[in-house]
Design an enzyme around this catalytic site. Structure first.
Site, PDB file in Angstrom:
ATOM      1  N   HIS A  96      -5.020   1.852   7.064  1.00 52.28           N
ATOM      2  CA  HIS A  96      -3.665   2.405   7.132  1.00 52.28           C
ATOM      3  C   HIS A  96      -3.485   3.516   6.077  1.00 52.28           C
ATOM      4  O   HIS A  96      -2.968   4.594   6.385  1.00 52.28           O
ATOM      5  CB  HIS A  96      -2.659   1.264   6.916  1.00 52.28           C
ATOM      6  CG  HIS A  96      -1.222   1.667   6.977  1.00 52.28           C
ATOM      7  ND1 HIS A  96      -0.346   1.196   7.938  1.00 52.28           N
ATOM      8  CD2 HIS A  96      -0.477   2.480   6.195  1.00 52.28           C
ATOM      9  CE1 HIS A  96       0.852   1.711   7.726  1.00 52.28           C
ATOM     10  NE2 HIS A  96       0.800   2.498   6.672  1.00 52.28           N
ATOM     11  N   GLU A  97      -3.934   3.240   4.843  1.00 50.35           N
ATOM     12  CA  GLU A  97      -3.733   4.231   3.768  1.00 50.35           C
ATOM     13  C   GLU A  97      -4.651   5.441   3.941  1.00 50.35           C
ATOM     14  O   GLU A  97      -4.245   6.571   3.689  1.00 50.35           O
ATOM     15  CB  GLU A  97      -3.933   3.590   2.392  1.00 50.35           C
ATOM     16  CG  GLU A  97      -2.988   2.417   2.086  1.00 50.35           C
ATOM     17  CD  GLU A  97      -1.526   2.693   2.400  1.00 50.35           C
ATOM     18  OE1 GLU A  97      -1.065   3.847   2.282  1.00 50.35           O
ATOM     19  OE2 GLU A  97      -0.831   1.731   2.792  1.00 50.35           O
ATOM     20  N   GLN A 156       3.377   9.863   0.945  1.00 50.43           N
ATOM     21  CA  GLN A 156       4.610   9.082   1.111  1.00 50.43           C
ATOM     22  C   GLN A 156       5.597   9.273  -0.029  1.00 50.43           C
ATOM     23  O   GLN A 156       6.742   8.824   0.062  1.00 50.43           O
ATOM     24  CB  GLN A 156       4.290   7.586   1.247  1.00 50.43           C
ATOM     25  CG  GLN A 156       3.525   7.263   2.515  1.00 50.43           C
ATOM     26  CD  GLN A 156       3.316   5.776   2.629  1.00 50.43           C
ATOM     27  OE1 GLN A 156       2.369   5.238   2.075  1.00 50.43           O
ATOM     28  NE2 GLN A 156       4.211   5.087   3.324  1.00 50.43           N
ATOM     29  N   GLY A 169       0.845  -1.191   0.000  1.00 49.17           N
ATOM     30  CA  GLY A 169       0.000   0.000   0.000  1.00 49.17           C
ATOM     31  C   GLY A 169       0.879   1.238   0.000  1.00 49.17           C
ATOM     32  O   GLY A 169       2.000   1.205   0.523  1.00 49.17           O
ATOM     33  N   HIS A 204      -3.091   7.680   6.380  1.00 45.11           N
ATOM     34  CA  HIS A 204      -2.015   8.483   5.782  1.00 45.11           C
ATOM     35  C   HIS A 204      -2.565   9.783   5.187  1.00 45.11           C
ATOM     36  O   HIS A 204      -1.954  10.841   5.310  1.00 45.11           O
ATOM     37  CB  HIS A 204      -1.332   7.712   4.642  1.00 45.11           C
ATOM     38  CG  HIS A 204      -0.140   6.916   5.074  1.00 45.11           C
ATOM     39  ND1 HIS A 204       0.956   7.472   5.694  1.00 45.11           N
ATOM     40  CD2 HIS A 204       0.161   5.598   4.926  1.00 45.11           C
ATOM     41  CE1 HIS A 204       1.862   6.527   5.933  1.00 45.11           C
ATOM     42  NE2 HIS A 204       1.401   5.379   5.481  1.00 45.11           N
ATOM     43  N   CYS A 237       5.232   0.181   7.866  1.00 37.55           N
ATOM     44  CA  CYS A 237       4.944   1.267   6.925  1.00 37.55           C
ATOM     45  C   CYS A 237       6.219   1.561   6.154  1.00 37.55           C
ATOM     46  O   CYS A 237       7.300   1.609   6.749  1.00 37.55           O
ATOM     47  CB  CYS A 237       4.500   2.502   7.714  1.00 37.55           C
ATOM     48  SG  CYS A 237       4.170   3.935   6.679  1.00 37.55           S
ATOM     49  N   LEU A 238       6.087   1.764   4.840  1.00 38.62           N
ATOM     50  CA  LEU A 238       7.280   2.054   4.025  1.00 38.62           C
ATOM     51  C   LEU A 238       7.983   3.324   4.507  1.00 38.62           C
ATOM     52  O   LEU A 238       9.179   3.480   4.293  1.00 38.62           O
ATOM     53  CB  LEU A 238       6.887   2.225   2.550  1.00 38.62           C
ATOM     54  CG  LEU A 238       6.375   0.963   1.848  1.00 38.62           C
ATOM     55  CD1 LEU A 238       5.943   1.302   0.423  1.00 38.62           C
ATOM     56  CD2 LEU A 238       7.441  -0.126   1.838  1.00 38.62           C
TER      57      LEU A 238
HETATM   58 NI    NI Z   1       2.245   3.492   5.626  1.00 36.78          NI
END
Ligand code: NI
Length: 169
Positions: free
Chosen positions: A134-135, A50, A45, A138, A92-93
């Site tokens: 989660h997204e 990000q 995701g 963000h 998370c990236l």
């Molecule tokens: Ni994330």
């Protein structure tokens, strides 16, 4: 085009992203680039903040390229229904190398727009439910570490500050 992933510490991750009003070629290109950037980073995701773009769009593929039909683009998403609870490891990236247990809803429904601007609803459970939450978080300037204890969150932030000083973040 593969964008570099913005990491914890960059203010773009902690501010609400702007609503998208134009459904044009530029938006479609952004979605393509986001999938490419997500796969390059080995994620399932990715939200536009990000990659440093404060707009309300996120992409998800919980199958990581296995099923092309599993590719989801969410524009201006809103959580409309949640049910149940499940605790699972989450990462998370933008906070690489860290993972924490996070309790979230087991079933989630999101209302969003697709790249044509049409209203869609996406429902999922377990990993997909987690990704939808989660997204969407963000896009509201919220990271998963806001769902863990202050103690654990501070520990992560301290470690990240240390890595920043070493030039390793
Ligand atoms: Ni994330």
């Amino acid at each position: 085009m593969v964008y570099p992933i913005v990491k914890l510490g960059d203010p773009v991750l902690e501010k609400p992203a702007a609503a998208i009003t134009r459904f044009d070629d530029e938006l479609r290109k952004l979605a393509d680039d986001m999938f490419e950037s997500m796969y390059a980073a080995h994620g399932v995701g990715l939200a536009a903040p990000q990659i440093g773009i404060s707009k309300r769009i996120a992409v998800i593929d919980v199958t990581f390229k296995e099923d092309p039909e599993a590719k989801i683009v969410l524009v201006n998403p809103e959580i409309v229904h949640t049910e149940g609870r499940i605790t699972s490891n989450e990462g998370c990236l933008s906070i690489p190398e860290f993972r924490e247990k996070v309790t979230r809803a087991r079933h989630v429904t999101v209302r969003a727009q697709n790249l044509a601007g049409e209203t869609i609803e996406v429902s999922g459970e377990e990993l997909l439910a987690r990704a939808l939450l989660h997204e969407t978080d963000h896009l509201n300037g919220k990271l998963y570490i806001s769902h863990i204890s202050a103690l654990k969150r501070d520990l992560i932030k301290r470690k990240v500050r240390k890595l920043m000083k070493l030039g390793e973040w």
